[in-house]
Design an enzyme around this catalytic site. Sequence first.
Site, mmCIF file in Angstrom:
data_model
loop_
_atom_site.group_PDB
_atom_site.id
_atom_site.type_symbol
_atom_site.label_atom_id
_atom_site.label_comp_id
_atom_site.label_asym_id
_atom_site.label_seq_id
_atom_site.Cartn_x
_atom_site.Cartn_y
_atom_site.Cartn_z
ATOM 1 N N LYS A 117 -26.300 -16.470 -17.874
ATOM 2 C CA LYS A 117 -28.046 -16.787 -17.701
ATOM 3 C C LYS A 117 -28.092 -17.235 -19.350
ATOM 4 O O LYS A 117 -29.530 -18.387 -18.981
ATOM 5 C CB LYS A 117 -28.669 -15.308 -17.617
ATOM 6 C CG LYS A 117 -28.387 -15.439 -15.741
ATOM 7 C CD LYS A 117 -29.459 -14.262 -15.902
ATOM 8 C CE LYS A 117 -28.901 -13.668 -14.583
ATOM 9 N NZ LYS A 117 -29.443 -12.780 -13.437
ATOM 10 N N LYS A 157 -20.543 -18.791 -6.383
ATOM 11 C CA LYS A 157 -20.737 -17.755 -5.758
ATOM 12 C C LYS A 157 -22.935 -17.682 -4.678
ATOM 13 O O LYS A 157 -23.254 -19.076 -5.627
ATOM 14 C CB LYS A 157 -21.599 -16.364 -6.126
ATOM 15 C CG LYS A 157 -22.028 -16.418 -6.953
ATOM 16 C CD LYS A 157 -22.339 -14.404 -7.301
ATOM 17 C CE LYS A 157 -23.899 -14.341 -8.847
ATOM 18 N NZ LYS A 157 -23.569 -13.529 -9.019
ATOM 19 N N LYS A 178 -29.540 -16.565 -5.162
ATOM 20 C CA LYS A 178 -30.507 -17.262 -5.525
ATOM 21 C C LYS A 178 -31.221 -17.967 -6.869
ATOM 22 O O LYS A 178 -32.221 -19.421 -6.694
ATOM 23 C CB LYS A 178 -31.380 -16.507 -5.639
ATOM 24 C CG LYS A 178 -31.935 -15.381 -3.574
ATOM 25 C CD LYS A 178 -32.327 -16.521 -3.121
ATOM 26 C CE LYS A 178 -32.272 -16.116 -1.705
ATOM 27 N NZ LYS A 178 -33.595 -15.079 -1.957
HETATM 28 P P1 TYM Z 1 -28.322 -8.291 -7.281
HETATM 29 O O1 TYM Z 1 -30.254 -7.463 -6.485
HETATM 30 O O2 TYM Z 1 -28.005 -9.567 -8.313
HETATM 31 O O3 TYM Z 1 -27.884 -8.238 -5.681
HETATM 32 C C1 TYM Z 1 -27.502 -7.124 -4.929
HETATM 33 C C2 TYM Z 1 -26.298 -6.764 -5.022
HETATM 34 O O4 TYM Z 1 -25.360 -7.729 -3.842
HETATM 35 C C3 TYM Z 1 -24.039 -8.835 -4.463
HETATM 36 N N1 TYM Z 1 -23.820 -9.324 -4.337
HETATM 37 C C4 TYM Z 1 -23.271 -10.691 -4.121
HETATM 38 N N2 TYM Z 1 -21.860 -9.864 -2.890
HETATM 39 C C5 TYM Z 1 -21.407 -10.729 -2.146
HETATM 40 N N3 TYM Z 1 -21.770 -11.767 -2.748
HETATM 41 C C6 TYM Z 1 -22.750 -12.507 -3.493
HETATM 42 N N4 TYM Z 1 -22.541 -14.381 -3.536
HETATM 43 C C7 TYM Z 1 -23.235 -11.846 -3.637
HETATM 44 N N5 TYM Z 1 -24.998 -11.695 -4.482
HETATM 45 C C8 TYM Z 1 -25.411 -10.300 -5.225
HETATM 46 C C9 TYM Z 1 -24.133 -7.577 -6.220
HETATM 47 O O5 TYM Z 1 -22.903 -7.761 -6.429
HETATM 48 C C10 TYM Z 1 -25.297 -6.785 -5.542
HETATM 49 O O6 TYM Z 1 -24.146 -5.184 -5.806
HETATM 50 N N6 TYM Z 1 -27.464 -5.552 -11.238
HETATM 51 C C11 TYM Z 1 -27.604 -5.729 -9.936
HETATM 52 C C12 TYM Z 1 -28.394 -4.570 -9.517
HETATM 53 C C13 TYM Z 1 -28.343 -2.758 -10.002
HETATM 54 C C14 TYM Z 1 -27.451 -1.897 -9.675
HETATM 55 C C15 TYM Z 1 -27.649 -1.119 -10.459
HETATM 56 C C16 TYM Z 1 -26.394 -1.837 -8.555
HETATM 57 C C17 TYM Z 1 -28.876 -2.606 -11.200
HETATM 58 N N7 TYM Z 1 -28.402 -1.696 -10.765
HETATM 59 C C18 TYM Z 1 -26.772 -0.021 -10.650
HETATM 60 C C19 TYM Z 1 -25.405 -1.212 -8.603
HETATM 61 C C20 TYM Z 1 -25.729 0.045 -9.166
HETATM 62 C C21 TYM Z 1 -27.554 -7.026 -9.264
HETATM 63 O O7 TYM Z 1 -28.258 -7.566 -10.054
HETATM 64 O O8 TYM Z 1 -27.661 -6.712 -8.135
#
Ligand code: TYM
Length: 335
Positions: free
Chosen positions: A115, A198, A201
């Site tokens: 990023k 992947k 957004k």
């Molecule tokens: P975030 O908000 O980007 O995404 C939420 C969840 O969706 C999964 N994900 C995917 N899985 C499969 N294929 C894809 N193309 C795909 N895109 C997104 C992500 O792996 C995620 O599980 N850092 C985290 C949010 C977070 C979090 C936490 C997660 C903050 N604190 C504590 C677990 C525990 C994030 O940005 O997810």
Amino acid sequence: MSTKDRVLSGIQPTHDSFHLGNYLGAVKQWVELQDSHDAFYCVVDLHALTTSPDPTKFRKQTLASVAQLIALGLDPEQCTLFIQSHVPAHNQLAWVMECLAGFGEASRMTQFKDKSAKSGADRTVVGLFTYPMLMAADILLYQAHQVPVGEDQRQHIELTRDLAQRFNTTYKEIFTIPSGYILKAGAKIYDLQDPTSKMSKSAESPNGIIDLMDAPEINTKKIKSAVTDTEREVKFDEKNKAGISNLLTIYGALTNKSIAESEKDFEGKGYGDFKTGVAEVVVEFFRPIRAKALELLEDPTHLNKILKIGAEKAGAVAEKTLKDTYDAMGIIPRA
Ligand code: TYM
């Protein structure tokens, strides 16, 4: 207190809609685990601040995220559903994690590297750098055994484990060491237009992303124009047939069929029929979910009540962990 194992996970409220990757990589497992585990799920609004959201949109997106999670199957009676910023212990433990993490260690996080490389050092906020330590705090506050996430979060969970171990050996055995709960199929759903990246957004074009809140016609069109290959057989082969393999993963995950069973459903059929079949499954799957989310959004008071209960339940667990952590570090409690 529950004797079940704990799970915790989070999702960012950065858009009006979650996408198919969010559901298959994470939320589907959240729904399954809420029955067998003591489950805590949060909408991580503080993490989303790293994207500098517009305040008016952000309020809506945060509530829309909660509505979608319930519509997708989270039951607030079965799990603790809350908003991260409602439990201030998250920020407080994040600071502790920042004081444990090495600068080099944090600099090696690939999500930060990717990023920040895109926007350049001057336009990259410090919050993006400290993001993984806030995530570690989210997980460790609840003594989570497992963290259901997609593949892209694996490195953050590794860091969380390292920080927990470091704390436990330096100060006192306070933290449960968490494991990632990352599926083999579905942990990485790919962009329909660029099936080697992947689904995300932050992609340049929205054409390869299936949003669950989008109208059925839009999603049907996107699936029908998904990139495939010049062959004709519907067969799983990630290396040579990335687009078809991605569609097979999606189809299999939504119908709870294995890849072999999914291939069989389209034996002897062309790519056109296959795409129509996948589009039907996706659209029919999300149709009632979208309707339910819209219905829930008509009553924000009800959603806020759910969130209040969630924050109280989460806060009680988090504050206890924070107190133990501070105490182990020699911080004097307020008299
Ligand atoms: P975030 O908000 O980007 O995404 C939420 C969840 O969706 C999964 N994900 C995917 N899985 C499969 N294929 C894809 N193309 C795909 N895109 C997104 C992500 O792996 C995620 O599980 N850092 C985290 C949010 C977070 C979090 C936490 C997660 C903050 N604190 C504590 C677990 C525990 C994030 O940005 O997810």
